[in-house]
Design a protein around this motif. Structure first.
Motif, PDB file in Angstrom:
ATOM      1  N   ALA A 380      43.060  35.927  57.069  1.00 48.52           N
ATOM      2  CA  ALA A 380      42.170  35.902  55.900  1.00 48.52           C
ATOM      3  C   ALA A 380      42.986  35.645  54.646  1.00 48.52           C
ATOM      4  CB  ALA A 380      41.414  37.222  55.767  1.00 48.52           C
ATOM      5  N   THR A 381      42.332  35.118  53.635  1.00 49.11           N
ATOM      6  CA  THR A 381      42.961  34.920  52.334  1.00 49.11           C
ATOM      7  C   THR A 381      41.855  34.902  51.283  1.00 49.11           C
ATOM      8  OG1 THR A 381      44.520  33.554  51.079  1.00 49.11           O
ATOM      9  CG2 THR A 381      42.895  32.390  52.414  1.00 49.11           C
ATOM     10  N   THR A 382      42.228  34.662  50.047  1.00 46.72           N
ATOM     11  CA  THR A 382      41.245  34.515  48.967  1.00 46.72           C
ATOM     12  C   THR A 382      41.651  33.319  48.108  1.00 46.72           C
ATOM     13  OG1 THR A 382      42.465  35.990  47.490  1.00 46.72           O
ATOM     14  CG2 THR A 382      40.733  36.990  48.861  1.00 46.72           C
ATOM     15  N   PHE A 383      40.707  32.857  47.316  1.00 51.04           N
ATOM     16  CA  PHE A 383      41.026  31.817  46.340  1.00 51.04           C
ATOM     17  C   PHE A 383      40.208  32.062  45.081  1.00 51.04           C
ATOM     18  CE2 PHE A 383      37.582  30.131  48.915  1.00 51.04           C
ATOM     19  CZ  PHE A 383      36.727  29.547  47.997  1.00 51.04           C
ATOM     20  N   PRO A 384      40.741  31.675  43.921  1.00 55.23           N
ATOM     21  CA  PRO A 384      40.049  31.950  42.662  1.00 55.23           C
ATOM     22  C   PRO A 384      38.993  30.891  42.360  1.00 55.23           C
ATOM     23  CG  PRO A 384      42.151  30.945  42.201  1.00 55.23           C
ATOM     24  CD  PRO A 384      42.094  31.125  43.699  1.00 55.23           C
ATOM     25  N   GLY A 385      37.921  31.343  41.751  1.00 54.40           N
ATOM     26  CA  GLY A 385      36.926  30.427  41.220  1.00 54.40           C
ATOM     27  C   GLY A 385      37.115  30.295  39.724  1.00 54.40           C
ATOM     28  N   SER A 393      38.999  35.344  36.668  1.00 55.48           N
ATOM     29  CA  SER A 393      38.437  34.465  37.686  1.00 55.48           C
ATOM     30  C   SER A 393      38.039  35.283  38.907  1.00 55.48           C
ATOM     31  CB  SER A 393      39.466  33.405  38.109  1.00 55.48           C
ATOM     32  OG  SER A 393      39.781  32.548  37.031  1.00 55.48           O
ATOM     33  N   PRO A 394      36.837  35.070  39.432  1.00 56.58           N
ATOM     34  CA  PRO A 394      36.439  35.795  40.640  1.00 56.58           C
ATOM     35  C   PRO A 394      37.241  35.306  41.838  1.00 56.58           C
ATOM     36  CG  PRO A 394      34.827  34.108  40.118  1.00 56.58           C
ATOM     37  CD  PRO A 394      35.800  34.137  38.970  1.00 56.58           C
ATOM     38  N   LEU A 395      37.468  36.189  42.812  1.00 52.51           N
ATOM     39  CA  LEU A 395      38.176  35.829  44.032  1.00 52.51           C
ATOM     40  C   LEU A 395      37.177  35.694  45.177  1.00 52.51           C
ATOM     41  CD1 LEU A 395      41.350  38.099  43.866  1.00 52.51           C
ATOM     42  CD2 LEU A 395      41.193  35.633  43.420  1.00 52.51           C
ATOM     43  N   TYR A 396      37.279  34.603  45.927  1.00 56.35           N
ATOM     44  CA  TYR A 396      36.377  34.358  47.044  1.00 56.35           C
ATOM     45  C   TYR A 396      37.124  34.594  48.359  1.00 56.35           C
ATOM     46  CZ  TYR A 396      33.434  32.058  43.579  1.00 56.35           C
ATOM     47  OH  TYR A 396      32.658  31.782  42.478  1.00 56.35           O
ATOM     48  N   PRO A 397      36.591  35.430  49.245  1.00 62.65           N
ATOM     49  CA  PRO A 397      37.256  35.669  50.535  1.00 62.65           C
ATOM     50  C   PRO A 397      37.082  34.475  51.476  1.00 62.65           C
ATOM     51  CG  PRO A 397      35.727  37.458  49.942  1.00 62.65           C
ATOM     52  CD  PRO A 397      35.414  36.299  49.057  1.00 62.65           C
TER      53      PRO A 397
END
Length: 404
Positions: A380-385, A393-397
């Motif tokens: 798993a990881t996240t990326f910023p919107g 910036s929100p993080l999306y899983p």
């Protein structure tokens, strides 16, 4: 709803089975069922004969699913058992058991019984039927049996063989309904439905889906974070991909994320249902996009190295059918990468009500459903919107499931 229309009318037809083959058979006949797995423990059920065992298991599956419903539905439960020398054979479970069964069956014949139980809660009817088909097996060599068992397919199917998959060349003759051997008799199901007042063409009605018009498609990227978010998403997806394989993107949309993946050295093919979206995607991914339903992919079994779904599952009323389809097309050790845990805010923004059950991208739900189809969460990881009302910036899983 600005810029979008909802098309089609869903028919509440429920398949109480986790079998990809049964789901594929119904889809091939133009029927898109809702899939609810019963959870019945097949190993502890006995009956007087193999045929009665198949019918009893089908009935228990259908009843278990009906008991979980809060609204009316027409529920089909099925179970298949191979009768060989008077003994009932279900899934072998281990390579050793599959190998022994195939050696005893070669050059001989058995009877494939499929029990069908149809429960219509509106009509308050329960129908129980059995379809039986004689199957003649080729005289397989030990080398063919070993190679077939090594694929893993015989371990998870009734009788240790398929007729619609890798085992097809090893079946020499079928006496009766081919689809019954696959796991579901379509002619029998048609007759059962007629008894509860449902004509077969009623099941051809398409499931509801969102269609974007040209204006909505043209401004879609800007309203969803534009290139900045697409680049962030692609970078995160790329970090979870195995290099050198082919990537299939579901709901490719305008192709903005897919194009970013290509820029990072991936070979990407995309599918989408929206004609307007595909016009944009064809510019970004020329020759590599096509119209197709993510739940009915025009791809043979075990052909994809990776399947990607970005912001798709949260839009659905039921993610089960897509997860089953992903598992079908993935090669062993292939990966499914998807965003997860998006709130119902997106449904409100699209002018739709919130999901009245569980969010279809909830991680706990995805893990459970994926496990049913041989997909195990392994990264798993996240990326910023893009920033919203603050500088934060929100993080999306983003999660990865691997095909076992």
């Amino acid at each position: 709803m600005t810029g979008q229309t909802v098309t089609g009318e869903a028919v509440r037809f429920v398949l109480a089975s986790a079998s990809p083959a049964r789901l594929k058979t119904l889809r091939g006949a133009g029927v898109e069922p809702e899939v609810i797995v019963s959870g019945v423990d097949e190993d502890n059920i006995t009956a007087d004969s193999p045929g009665e065992l198949a019918r009893l298991l089908a009935t228990l599956k259908a009843r278990a699913v009906v008991a979980s419903l809060t609204e009316h539905a027409t529920v089909l439960g099925c179970d298949s058992v191979l009768e060989f020398d008077g003994v009932a054979y279900g899934k072998p479970g281990t390579p050793e058991a599959a190998r022994d069964r195939l050696r005893s069956m070669r050059g001989r014949s058995g009877v494939l019984h499929t029990g069908h139980c149809l429960i219509d809660t509106n009509a308050k009817q329960e129908l129980r039927e059995l379809a039986s088909t004689t199957v003649h097996f080729a005289d397989l060599t030990d080398e063919e049996i070993d190679a077939y068992v090594a694929t893993g397919e015989p371990l998870v199917v009734a009788g240790s063989f398929t007729v619609d998959g890798l085992g097809g060349p090893f079946v020499s003759v079928i006496e009766g309904d081919y689809h019954n051997v696959v796991g579901l008799s379509l002619p029998l199901l048609r007759r059962m439905l007629a008894q509860v007042g449902i004509s077969w063409p009623e099941l051809w009605k398409s499931s509801p889906r969102i269609e974007y018009d040209e204006d909505e498609a043209a401004r879609y990227d800007d309203t969803r974070g534009g290139p900045e978010r697409a680049q962030a998403a692609a970078e995160a997806v790329d970090s979870l991909l195995t290099k050198g394989g082919r990537v299939l993107e579901l709901a490719v949309g305008t192709g903005i994320v897919g194009a970013e993946l290509v820029a990072r050295g991936n070979l990407v093919h995309g599918f989408d249902l929206s004609t307007a979206m595909l016009r944009h995607a064809r510019v970004r991914l020329p020759g590599h996009v096509a119209a197709a339903d993510a739940a009915t992919l025009p791809i043979a079994d075990r052909r994809c190295d990776a399947v990607v779904a970005i912001w798709l599952l949260h839009l659905l009323d039921d993610s089960e059918s897509i997860i089953a389809e992903v598992a079908r097309v993935l090669r062993p050790d292939g990966v499914f990468i998807t965003t997860t845990e998006k709130s119902d805010a997106g449904r409100y923004a699209d002018g739709r009500p919130p999901n009245d059950t569980r969010s279809q991208d909830a991680l706990s739900l995805l893990v459970a459903r994926a496990a049913h189809h041989g997909l195990i969460l392994d990264a798993a990881t996240t990326f910023p919107g893009p920033p919203r009302n603050t500088d934060q910036s929100p993080l999306y899983p983003l999660v990865r499931f691997r095909r076992t």
